[in-house]
Design a protein around this motif. Structure first.
Motif, PDB file in Angstrom:
ATOM      1  N   LEU A   1      73.688  53.240  17.226  1.00 54.77           N
ATOM      2  CA  LEU A   1      74.266  52.138  18.018  1.00 54.77           C
ATOM      3  C   LEU A   1      75.669  52.496  18.528  1.00 54.77           C
ATOM      4  O   LEU A   1      76.595  51.686  18.504  1.00 54.77           O
ATOM      5  CB  LEU A   1      74.301  50.834  17.198  1.00 54.77           C
TER       6      LEU A   1
ATOM      7  N   ALA B   1      83.358  51.946  14.127  1.00 59.12           N
ATOM      8  CA  ALA B   1      83.580  53.315  13.673  1.00 59.12           C
ATOM      9  C   ALA B   1      82.380  53.715  12.828  1.00 59.12           C
ATOM     10  O   ALA B   1      81.677  52.849  12.278  1.00 59.12           O
ATOM     11  CB  ALA B   1      84.853  53.378  12.850  1.00 59.12           C
TER      12      ALA B   1
ATOM     13  N   GLY C   1      85.473  49.022  15.490  1.00 59.35           N
ATOM     14  CA  GLY C   1      86.049  49.978  16.434  1.00 59.35           C
ATOM     15  C   GLY C   1      85.503  49.814  17.851  1.00 59.35           C
ATOM     16  O   GLY C   1      86.177  50.172  18.821  1.00 59.35           O
TER      17      GLY C   1
ATOM     18  N   PRO D   1      84.138  43.067  11.848  1.00 63.29           N
ATOM     19  CA  PRO D   1      83.492  42.805  10.556  1.00 63.29           C
ATOM     20  C   PRO D   1      83.977  43.702   9.412  1.00 63.29           C
ATOM     21  O   PRO D   1      83.321  43.756   8.365  1.00 63.29           O
ATOM     22  CB  PRO D   1      82.016  43.090  10.868  1.00 63.29           C
TER      23      PRO D   1
ATOM     24  N   MET E   1      91.808  50.393  14.105  1.00 64.28           N
ATOM     25  CA  MET E   1      91.998  51.017  15.424  1.00 64.28           C
ATOM     26  C   MET E   1      92.707  50.050  16.362  1.00 64.28           C
ATOM     27  O   MET E   1      92.484  50.063  17.565  1.00 64.28           O
ATOM     28  CB  MET E   1      90.640  51.397  16.032  1.00 64.28           C
TER      29      MET E   1
ATOM     30  N   MET F   1      80.753  37.158  14.153  1.00 63.55           N
ATOM     31  CA  MET F   1      80.710  37.626  15.545  1.00 63.55           C
ATOM     32  C   MET F   1      80.913  36.445  16.485  1.00 63.55           C
ATOM     33  O   MET F   1      80.546  35.325  16.157  1.00 63.55           O
ATOM     34  CB  MET F   1      79.344  38.231  15.862  1.00 63.55           C
TER      35      MET F   1
HETATM   36  C1  LIG Z   1      87.597  51.269  13.162  1.00 63.20           C
HETATM   37  C2  LIG Z   1      87.727  50.319  12.005  1.00 63.20           C
HETATM   38  C3  LIG Z   1      88.741  50.813  11.035  1.00 63.20           C
HETATM   39  O1  LIG Z   1      88.220  49.122  12.497  1.00 63.20           O
HETATM   40  C4  LIG Z   1      86.477  50.178  11.186  1.00 63.20           C
HETATM   41  C5  LIG Z   1      85.134  49.920  11.750  1.00 63.20           C
HETATM   42  O2  LIG Z   1      84.809  49.886  12.904  1.00 63.20           O
HETATM   43  S1  LIG Z   1      84.037  49.735  10.505  1.00 63.20           S
HETATM   44  C6  LIG Z   1      82.510  49.383  11.313  1.00 63.20           C
HETATM   45  C7  LIG Z   1      82.416  47.994  11.776  1.00 63.20           C
HETATM   46  N1  LIG Z   1      81.079  47.723  12.217  1.00 63.20           N
HETATM   47  C8  LIG Z   1      80.152  47.204  11.436  1.00 63.20           C
HETATM   48  O3  LIG Z   1      80.381  46.903  10.287  1.00 63.20           O
HETATM   49  C9  LIG Z   1      78.783  47.012  12.060  1.00 63.20           C
HETATM   50  C10 LIG Z   1      77.747  47.824  11.316  1.00 63.20           C
HETATM   51  N2  LIG Z   1      76.426  47.626  11.887  1.00 63.20           N
HETATM   52  C11 LIG Z   1      75.692  46.516  11.698  1.00 63.20           C
HETATM   53  O4  LIG Z   1      76.100  45.555  11.074  1.00 63.20           O
HETATM   54  C12 LIG Z   1      74.320  46.506  12.276  1.00 63.20           C
HETATM   55  O5  LIG Z   1      73.945  47.836  12.583  1.00 63.20           O
HETATM   56  C13 LIG Z   1      74.225  45.675  13.582  1.00 63.20           C
HETATM   57  C14 LIG Z   1      74.360  44.165  13.242  1.00 63.20           C
HETATM   58  C15 LIG Z   1      75.270  46.066  14.617  1.00 63.20           C
HETATM   59  C16 LIG Z   1      72.818  45.893  14.229  1.00 63.20           C
HETATM   60  O6  LIG Z   1      71.808  45.654  13.271  1.00 63.20           O
HETATM   61  P1  LIG Z   1      70.310  46.160  13.537  1.00 63.20           P
HETATM   62  O7  LIG Z   1      69.861  45.782  14.898  1.00 63.20           O
HETATM   63  O8  LIG Z   1      69.491  45.683  12.392  1.00 63.20           O
HETATM   64  O9  LIG Z   1      70.412  47.774  13.551  1.00 63.20           O
HETATM   65  P2  LIG Z   1      70.590  48.716  12.281  1.00 63.20           P
HETATM   66  O10 LIG Z   1      69.265  49.104  11.759  1.00 63.20           O
HETATM   67  O11 LIG Z   1      71.558  48.148  11.315  1.00 63.20           O
HETATM   68  O12 LIG Z   1      71.318  49.996  12.967  1.00 63.20           O
HETATM   69  C17 LIG Z   1      70.596  51.002  13.652  1.00 63.20           C
HETATM   70  C18 LIG Z   1      71.131  52.334  13.187  1.00 63.20           C
HETATM   71  O13 LIG Z   1      72.510  52.420  13.553  1.00 63.20           O
HETATM   72  C19 LIG Z   1      73.282  52.706  12.400  1.00 63.20           C
HETATM   73  N3  LIG Z   1      74.619  52.080  12.530  1.00 63.20           N
HETATM   74  C20 LIG Z   1      74.902  50.866  13.003  1.00 63.20           C
HETATM   75  N4  LIG Z   1      76.213  50.648  12.960  1.00 63.20           N
HETATM   76  C21 LIG Z   1      76.762  51.759  12.444  1.00 63.20           C
HETATM   77  C22 LIG Z   1      78.091  52.149  12.153  1.00 63.20           C
HETATM   78  N5  LIG Z   1      79.162  51.345  12.423  1.00 63.20           N
HETATM   79  N6  LIG Z   1      78.305  53.355  11.603  1.00 63.20           N
HETATM   80  C23 LIG Z   1      77.273  54.191  11.360  1.00 63.20           C
HETATM   81  N7  LIG Z   1      75.998  53.888  11.633  1.00 63.20           N
HETATM   82  C24 LIG Z   1      75.752  52.696  12.160  1.00 63.20           C
HETATM   83  C25 LIG Z   1      72.482  52.120  11.244  1.00 63.20           C
HETATM   84  O14 LIG Z   1      72.864  52.678  10.025  1.00 63.20           O
HETATM   85  C26 LIG Z   1      71.075  52.481  11.670  1.00 63.20           C
HETATM   86  O15 LIG Z   1      70.833  53.840  11.417  1.00 63.20           O
HETATM   87  P3  LIG Z   1      69.795  54.270  10.237  1.00 63.20           P
HETATM   88  O16 LIG Z   1      70.386  53.764   8.969  1.00 63.20           O
HETATM   89  O17 LIG Z   1      68.495  53.610  10.597  1.00 63.20           O
HETATM   90  O18 LIG Z   1      69.768  55.772  10.323  1.00 63.20           O
END
Ligand SMILES: CC(C)(O)CC(=O)SCCNC(=O)CCNC(=O)[C@H](O)C(C)(C)COP(=O)(O)OP(=O)(O)OC[C@H]1O[C@@H](n2cnc3c(N)ncnc32)[C@H](O)[C@@H]1OP(=O)(O)O
Length: 257
Positions: free
Chosen positions: A25, A65, A108, A130, A140, A164
């Motif tokens: 994503l 991120a 991020g 979140p 960031m 959100m």
């Molecule tokens: C920069 C700072 C310091 O401010 C910190 C940050 O940005 S921390 C990150 C903040 N973001 C989050 O917490 C969002 C994380 N993601 C989610 O909550 C969900 O993915 C969703 C609600 C956006 C979407 O849900 P859904 O449609 O069910 O898809 P998923 O199966 O969860 O995701 C698909 C795939 O993408 C991977 N993914 C999603 N977000 C991240 C991320 N931020 N980092 C790494 N990977 C991410 C997720 O793990 C899935 O991959 P697989 O596990 O299937 O390989």
């Protein structure tokens, strides 16, 4: 130039940058930062480009991120690498950048959108910080930029609850400049960027700098800065051309000089 995590396309006078990690994503890892910076800097240096659009997919602008990249870091890793400081270089790009946001712009992703000059949101866009749900906080720029954009109460609500907000709420509180149907997002964003790119580039870059200055200084200093920059515009050929075209009732032909 080819990149690992993004796709770029110069279209007329607009540099289009598309985040391209659909499997995660568009989560922002260090490679995304390196690629984005390289692409934005290349468009910034390109005399044929007057504005940029950055976008993701219909499902996600960027879901934050990369949590998997971050999770094992220690305090000393984060501190000594000055983790995330590189993103400030993105915020220093001089030409205008529009964030065309569809789907998730979280953590991020929301912070990256706020580093751009304005946000055009698709009607399916969702914004949030979140990080609190992961046991951390925005790193960031979210705690600072979001608060300046939407005010303390709303920023606290988002940062402390991790909830959100949809595009309508984001527009109402001033995070987003306009909402368009998701199918029209790219066309509308490219249209806005092309309009900007058709104006005098030095005037546009100076206007961006002046608006951004308002976030970093007092009103009286900001007004002084605005006046100095405004005065300097009378040294531009484009000021002569723009005003002559108005009085002669024709379209201006800016030379970016
Ligand atoms: C920069 C700072 C310091 O401010 C910190 C940050 O940005 S921390 C990150 C903040 N973001 C989050 O917490 C969002 C994380 N993601 C989610 O909550 C969900 O993915 C969703 C609600 C956006 C979407 O849900 P859904 O449609 O069910 O898809 P998923 O199966 O969860 O995701 C698909 C795939 O993408 C991977 N993914 C999603 N977000 C991240 C991320 N931020 N980092 C790494 N990977 C991410 C997720 O793990 C899935 O991959 P697989 O596990 O299937 O390989």
């Amino acid at each position: 130039m080819s990149y690992e995590t993004i796709v770029t396309e110069p279209r007329s006078k607009v540099g289009l940058i598309r985040l391209n990690r659909p499997q995660a994503l568009n989560a922002l890892n260090m490679q995304v930062l390196a690629d984005l910076l390289a692409a934005a800097r290349a468009f910034d240096r390109d005399d044929g480009i007057g504005a940029m659009v950055i976008t993701g997919s219909e499902k996600a602008f960027a879901a934050g991120a990369d949590i998997k990249e971050m999770q094992a870091k220690t305090y000393i890793d984060a501190y000594m690498q000055d983790f995330f400081s590189g993103w400030e270089d993105f915020a220093r790009i001089r030409k205008p950048i529009i964030a065309a946001v569809a789907g998730y712009a979280l953590g991020g992703g929301c912070e990256l959108a706020m580093m751009c000059d304005f946000i055009i949101a698709a009607d399916n866009a969702k914004f949030g910080q979140p990080e609190i749900t992961l046991g951390v906080m925005p790193g960031m720029g979210g705690s600072q930029r979001l608060t300046r954009f939407i005010g303390k109460s709303k920023a606290m609500d988002l940062v402390l609850t991790g909830r959100m907000m949809d595009a309508t709420e984001a527009e109402r509180c001033g995070l987003v400049s306009r909402i368009v149907p998701v199918a029209d997002l790219m066309e509308e964003s490219m249209k806005a960027a092309t309009k900007i790119a058709d104006f005098s580039l030095p005037a546009v870059v100076m206007a961006k700098e002046a608006v951004n200055r308002s976030y970093e200084t007092t009103l009286s200093e900001g007004l002084r800065f605005e006046r100095r920059v405004f005065h300097s515009m009378f040294a531009l050929d484009d000021q002569k051309e723009g005003m002559a075209a108005f009085t002669e009732k024709r379209k201006p032909h800016f030379s970016n000089r």
